[in-house]
Scaffold this active site. Sequence first.
Site, PDB file in Angstrom:
ATOM      1  N   ASP A 181      10.705   3.968   5.479  1.00  0.00           N
ATOM      2  CA  ASP A 181      10.741   2.784   6.093  1.00  0.00           C
ATOM      3  C   ASP A 181      11.928   2.584   6.931  1.00  0.00           C
ATOM      4  O   ASP A 181      12.897   3.032   6.804  1.00  0.00           O
ATOM      5  CB  ASP A 181      10.817   1.778   4.826  1.00  0.00           C
ATOM      6  CG  ASP A 181      10.244   0.326   5.200  1.00  0.00           C
ATOM      7  OD1 ASP A 181       8.914  -0.024   4.569  1.00  0.00           O
ATOM      8  OD2 ASP A 181      10.808  -0.280   5.918  1.00  0.00           O
ATOM      9  N   VAL A 211       0.969  -1.114  -0.166  1.00  0.00           N
ATOM     10  CA  VAL A 211       0.079   0.065   0.033  1.00  0.00           C
ATOM     11  C   VAL A 211       0.817   1.309  -0.012  1.00  0.00           C
ATOM     12  O   VAL A 211       0.611   2.122  -0.888  1.00  0.00           O
ATOM     13  CB  VAL A 211      -0.981  -0.025   1.159  1.00  0.00           C
ATOM     14  CG1 VAL A 211      -1.627   1.209   1.466  1.00  0.00           C
ATOM     15  CG2 VAL A 211      -1.939  -1.383   0.950  1.00  0.00           C
ATOM     16  N   ARG A 233       1.402 -14.919   0.603  1.00  0.00           N
ATOM     17  CA  ARG A 233       0.837 -14.671   1.856  1.00  0.00           C
ATOM     18  C   ARG A 233      -0.719 -15.237   1.871  1.00  0.00           C
ATOM     19  O   ARG A 233      -1.419 -14.740   1.074  1.00  0.00           O
ATOM     20  CB  ARG A 233       0.769 -13.341   2.505  1.00  0.00           C
ATOM     21  CG  ARG A 233       2.143 -12.840   2.755  1.00  0.00           C
ATOM     22  CD  ARG A 233       2.333 -11.541   3.075  1.00  0.00           C
ATOM     23  NE  ARG A 233       1.892 -10.602   2.151  1.00  0.00           N
ATOM     24  CZ  ARG A 233       1.834  -9.031   2.243  1.00  0.00           C
ATOM     25  NH1 ARG A 233       1.926  -8.789   3.368  1.00  0.00           N
ATOM     26  NH2 ARG A 233       1.511  -8.643   1.101  1.00  0.00           N
ATOM     27  N   LEU A 248     -17.547 -13.788  -7.868  1.00  0.00           N
ATOM     28  CA  LEU A 248     -18.581 -14.731  -8.088  1.00  0.00           C
ATOM     29  C   LEU A 248     -17.860 -16.013  -8.652  1.00  0.00           C
ATOM     30  O   LEU A 248     -18.381 -16.753  -9.299  1.00  0.00           O
ATOM     31  CB  LEU A 248     -19.838 -14.443  -8.752  1.00  0.00           C
ATOM     32  CG  LEU A 248     -20.868 -13.819  -8.052  1.00  0.00           C
ATOM     33  CD1 LEU A 248     -22.258 -13.942  -8.861  1.00  0.00           C
ATOM     34  CD2 LEU A 248     -21.201 -14.516  -6.661  1.00  0.00           C
ATOM     35  N   PHE A 277      -8.112   0.808  -1.159  1.00  0.00           N
ATOM     36  CA  PHE A 277      -8.897  -0.338  -1.882  1.00  0.00           C
ATOM     37  C   PHE A 277      -8.162  -0.962  -3.127  1.00  0.00           C
ATOM     38  O   PHE A 277      -8.678  -1.565  -3.819  1.00  0.00           O
ATOM     39  CB  PHE A 277     -10.392   0.019  -2.287  1.00  0.00           C
ATOM     40  CG  PHE A 277     -11.021   0.706  -1.395  1.00  0.00           C
ATOM     41  CD1 PHE A 277     -11.851  -0.029  -0.282  1.00  0.00           C
ATOM     42  CD2 PHE A 277     -10.977   2.117  -1.052  1.00  0.00           C
ATOM     43  CE1 PHE A 277     -12.432   0.476   0.883  1.00  0.00           C
ATOM     44  CE2 PHE A 277     -11.875   2.668   0.064  1.00  0.00           C
ATOM     45  CZ  PHE A 277     -12.531   2.017   1.110  1.00  0.00           C
ATOM     46  N   LYS A 320      15.821  -2.510   2.411  1.00  0.00           N
ATOM     47  CA  LYS A 320      14.520  -2.111   1.382  1.00  0.00           C
ATOM     48  C   LYS A 320      14.681  -0.574   0.848  1.00  0.00           C
ATOM     49  O   LYS A 320      14.924  -0.557  -0.104  1.00  0.00           O
ATOM     50  CB  LYS A 320      13.219  -2.249   2.230  1.00  0.00           C
ATOM     51  CG  LYS A 320      12.145  -2.346   1.367  1.00  0.00           C
ATOM     52  CD  LYS A 320      11.091  -2.672   2.596  1.00  0.00           C
ATOM     53  CE  LYS A 320       9.750  -3.486   1.956  1.00  0.00           C
ATOM     54  NZ  LYS A 320       8.621  -3.192   2.987  1.00  0.00           N
ATOM     55  N   THR A 362      -0.775  -4.200   9.773  1.00  0.00           N
ATOM     56  CA  THR A 362      -1.590  -4.431  10.894  1.00  0.00           C
ATOM     57  C   THR A 362      -1.953  -5.865  11.024  1.00  0.00           C
ATOM     58  O   THR A 362      -3.222  -5.997  10.750  1.00  0.00           O
ATOM     59  CB  THR A 362      -2.866  -3.319  10.743  1.00  0.00           C
ATOM     60  OG1 THR A 362      -3.475  -3.639   9.661  1.00  0.00           O
ATOM     61  CG2 THR A 362      -2.633  -1.810  11.083  1.00  0.00           C
ATOM     62  N   CYS A 390      -4.830  -9.638   2.642  1.00  0.00           N
ATOM     63  CA  CYS A 390      -5.973  -8.866   3.328  1.00  0.00           C
ATOM     64  C   CYS A 390      -7.168  -9.449   3.717  1.00  0.00           C
ATOM     65  O   CYS A 390      -7.651  -9.555   5.128  1.00  0.00           O
ATOM     66  CB  CYS A 390      -6.444  -7.854   2.258  1.00  0.00           C
ATOM     67  SG  CYS A 390      -4.867  -6.959   1.723  1.00  0.00           S
ATOM     68  N   GLU A 402      -3.942  -6.247  -5.297  1.00  0.00           N
ATOM     69  CA  GLU A 402      -2.573  -6.509  -5.826  1.00  0.00           C
ATOM     70  C   GLU A 402      -2.738  -7.013  -7.037  1.00  0.00           C
ATOM     71  O   GLU A 402      -3.499  -7.763  -7.662  1.00  0.00           O
ATOM     72  CB  GLU A 402      -1.882  -7.807  -4.975  1.00  0.00           C
ATOM     73  CG  GLU A 402      -1.651  -7.149  -3.524  1.00  0.00           C
ATOM     74  CD  GLU A 402      -0.981  -8.180  -2.558  1.00  0.00           C
ATOM     75  OE1 GLU A 402      -0.418  -9.212  -2.917  1.00  0.00           O
ATOM     76  OE2 GLU A 402      -0.939  -8.048  -1.322  1.00  0.00           O
TER      77      GLU A 402
HETATM   78  C1  UGA Z   1      -8.445  -7.037  -1.548  1.00  0.00           C
HETATM   79  C2  UGA Z   1      -9.406  -6.173  -1.849  1.00  0.00           C
HETATM   80  O1  UGA Z   1     -10.197  -6.814  -3.324  1.00  0.00           O
HETATM   81  C3  UGA Z   1      -9.084  -4.727  -2.130  1.00  0.00           C
HETATM   82  O2  UGA Z   1     -10.190  -3.962  -2.566  1.00  0.00           O
HETATM   83  C4  UGA Z   1      -8.441  -4.423  -0.966  1.00  0.00           C
HETATM   84  O3  UGA Z   1      -7.946  -2.988  -1.011  1.00  0.00           O
HETATM   85  C5  UGA Z   1      -7.244  -5.264  -0.474  1.00  0.00           C
HETATM   86  O4  UGA Z   1      -7.608  -6.674  -0.475  1.00  0.00           O
HETATM   87  C6  UGA Z   1      -6.782  -4.912   0.729  1.00  0.00           C
HETATM   88  O5  UGA Z   1      -7.294  -4.880   1.741  1.00  0.00           O
HETATM   89  O6  UGA Z   1      -5.413  -4.239   0.674  1.00  0.00           O
HETATM   90  P1  UGA Z   1      -6.535  -8.403  -2.929  1.00  0.00           P
HETATM   91  O7  UGA Z   1      -5.906  -9.085  -1.463  1.00  0.00           O
HETATM   92  O8  UGA Z   1      -5.370  -7.812  -3.836  1.00  0.00           O
HETATM   93  O9  UGA Z   1      -7.537  -7.158  -2.840  1.00  0.00           O
HETATM   94  O10 UGA Z   1      -7.253  -9.510  -3.868  1.00  0.00           O
HETATM   95  P2  UGA Z   1      -8.479  -9.728  -4.499  1.00  0.00           P
HETATM   96  O11 UGA Z   1      -8.246  -9.738  -5.860  1.00  0.00           O
HETATM   97  O12 UGA Z   1      -9.538  -9.143  -3.739  1.00  0.00           O
HETATM   98  O13 UGA Z   1      -8.688 -11.538  -4.352  1.00  0.00           O
HETATM   99  C7  UGA Z   1      -8.523 -11.957  -2.894  1.00  0.00           C
HETATM  100  C8  UGA Z   1      -8.697 -13.358  -2.778  1.00  0.00           C
HETATM  101  O14 UGA Z   1      -9.969 -13.590  -3.299  1.00  0.00           O
HETATM  102  C9  UGA Z   1      -7.930 -14.167  -3.816  1.00  0.00           C
HETATM  103  O15 UGA Z   1      -7.195 -15.111  -3.426  1.00  0.00           O
HETATM  104  C10 UGA Z   1      -8.950 -14.431  -5.058  1.00  0.00           C
HETATM  105  O16 UGA Z   1      -8.191 -15.563  -5.814  1.00  0.00           O
HETATM  106  C11 UGA Z   1     -10.047 -14.656  -4.331  1.00  0.00           C
HETATM  107  N1  UGA Z   1     -11.171 -14.467  -5.155  1.00  0.00           N
HETATM  108  C12 UGA Z   1     -11.539 -13.398  -5.856  1.00  0.00           C
HETATM  109  C13 UGA Z   1     -12.034 -15.650  -5.744  1.00  0.00           C
HETATM  110  O17 UGA Z   1     -11.578 -16.664  -5.337  1.00  0.00           O
HETATM  111  N2  UGA Z   1     -13.047 -15.529  -6.491  1.00  0.00           N
HETATM  112  C14 UGA Z   1     -13.350 -14.001  -6.882  1.00  0.00           C
HETATM  113  O18 UGA Z   1     -14.300 -14.329  -7.716  1.00  0.00           O
HETATM  114  C15 UGA Z   1     -12.604 -13.013  -6.717  1.00  0.00           C
END
Ligand code: UGA
Length: 470
Positions: free
Chosen positions: A30, A11, A346, A269, A151, A35, A85, A279, A154
């Site tokens: 940092d 972030v 992670r 979905l 929001f 790093k 956090t 996260c 990654e």
């Molecule tokens: C998530 C949120 O989408 C971000 O909006 C938020 O800012 C971020 O956490 C955070 O709190 O910093 P991220 O962890 O990068 O982002 O990943 P996502 O794209 O949300 O995917 C999360 C997990 O859900 C992954 O393991 C992904 O494979 C899984 N997923 C996602 C599914 O299994 N099915 C889906 O339809 C969508």
Amino acid sequence: MNIAIVGSGYVGLVAAACMAEIGHQVICVDNDEQKVRALRDGECIIHEEFLPELLKRHGGTNLRFTTDLPAAVRDSSVVFIAVGTPPCETGEADLSVLETVCHDIAANVDRYKVVVVKSTVPVGTNDWVRRILIRYGASQKQFCVTSNPEFLREGTAVTDFLYPDRIIIGSDCGRSRMIMEQLYEPLTTGAYAQSEGAIPIPDEAPLPAQLITTHTRSAEMIKHASNAFLAMKVSFINAVANICEVAGADVSEVCDGMGADHRIGNKFLKPGIGYGGSCFPKDLMALHAVAREYGTGFHLLEEVMRINEDQRKFFLRKVRSALWTLKGKRLAVLGLAFKGGTDDIRESPAIAMVRLLLKEKCQIVAYDPAAMERTRQEFDDDSLTFAESAYEAARGADAMLILTDWEEFSILDFDRLKRELRHPIIVDGRNMYSLEEMERNGFTYVSVGRPDTVATANDAAIKERKTEAA
Ligand code: UGA
């Protein structure tokens, strides 16, 4: 504006590069000297699209890196806190690093500053930050604490930052709200998108970005509740997929049908082996802990987490049923990252699967376009080796498993795969292919929430003979 960003994780680093990109003078702090040295040398320490370009474009000019927090705070009018956090053992967010940083910031508030909490924190934390700053010596009149949750996802972090669905500013003070509005003006007016050399806008991104101002506590809740809701969607569809499987329905068709309802939408979905990453798991636990602390409870979240855990066990069962016994089987594993587009492992469900399969005494040859180095550092097991491509991983394997939704895994060359694999068996934890395609190409294909396709006896026998001849 002069901005300090404390913390150069996903972030912090992305926010720093993007703030520089929209015209601010940024200093990223940092305490990890190695790093900071790497970043100063122009190294991009995380795998993130467009980030190397931004670091190159702004590094050393309007984006600098330092370990000197006091100086960075003194030189800035806005100080973002973007430190980790992580969860405690009991699930609550561990805010100790945040407190330490507040201590150091407090001592250096020498004129009015907006202190922005960008880290994901439980509701009420911003009030604590304010109290701690005062306790450690900052004058109440010289700062304002503002919540500005992030929001970004990654893999698409840079475009998520520059073309967000929304910018949330949680502030209980007019002056800081005004400063934050100015800070984000290039995004909320659309001026950045029109500027020369701007990072291209993704297809569905809204323009200009909308900025929503709320009370501080609401902003904190928006972040936690958003992540929990998205995780709930994933677990919901995984539970539906499990019923589909037993009842003979096809979850892909169910998703299309459900997603066509605008109130539901087709995003998040996609069934699979469960959500992971740094996260969702952490934020769900933290929100659950908050609800427990406030005495309201949130049992729905327990179920969301349970479904997610079960999904891995169900997948293992699928692999077993495709192969009969697991001990000694050679498996090609495609994907280690928690999702496609990142090198982050992670809380990766793919890594959890690898651990379960190693426990079952499988031989694993893994391939991931970005996450192999990190995985290598995690494991010390001769039964896990790495390949340079999906085809090399498939060589002589009893079956291939797809565990991460990298785009390159959706365009595999089937003929080549069939030549490499011992048996044409694919167990797909991400539903990357249509059943028709796999049937047509003669694979035994096991996916999530859909009927299996079975390679015809003829195909399998020919393959067997070919393997033996070779
Ligand atoms: C998530 C949120 O989408 C971000 O909006 C938020 O800012 C971020 O956490 C955070 O709190 O910093 P991220 O962890 O990068 O982002 O990943 P996502 O794209 O949300 O995917 C999360 C997990 O859900 C992954 O393991 C992904 O494979 C899984 N997923 C996602 C599914 O299994 N099915 C889906 O339809 C969508």
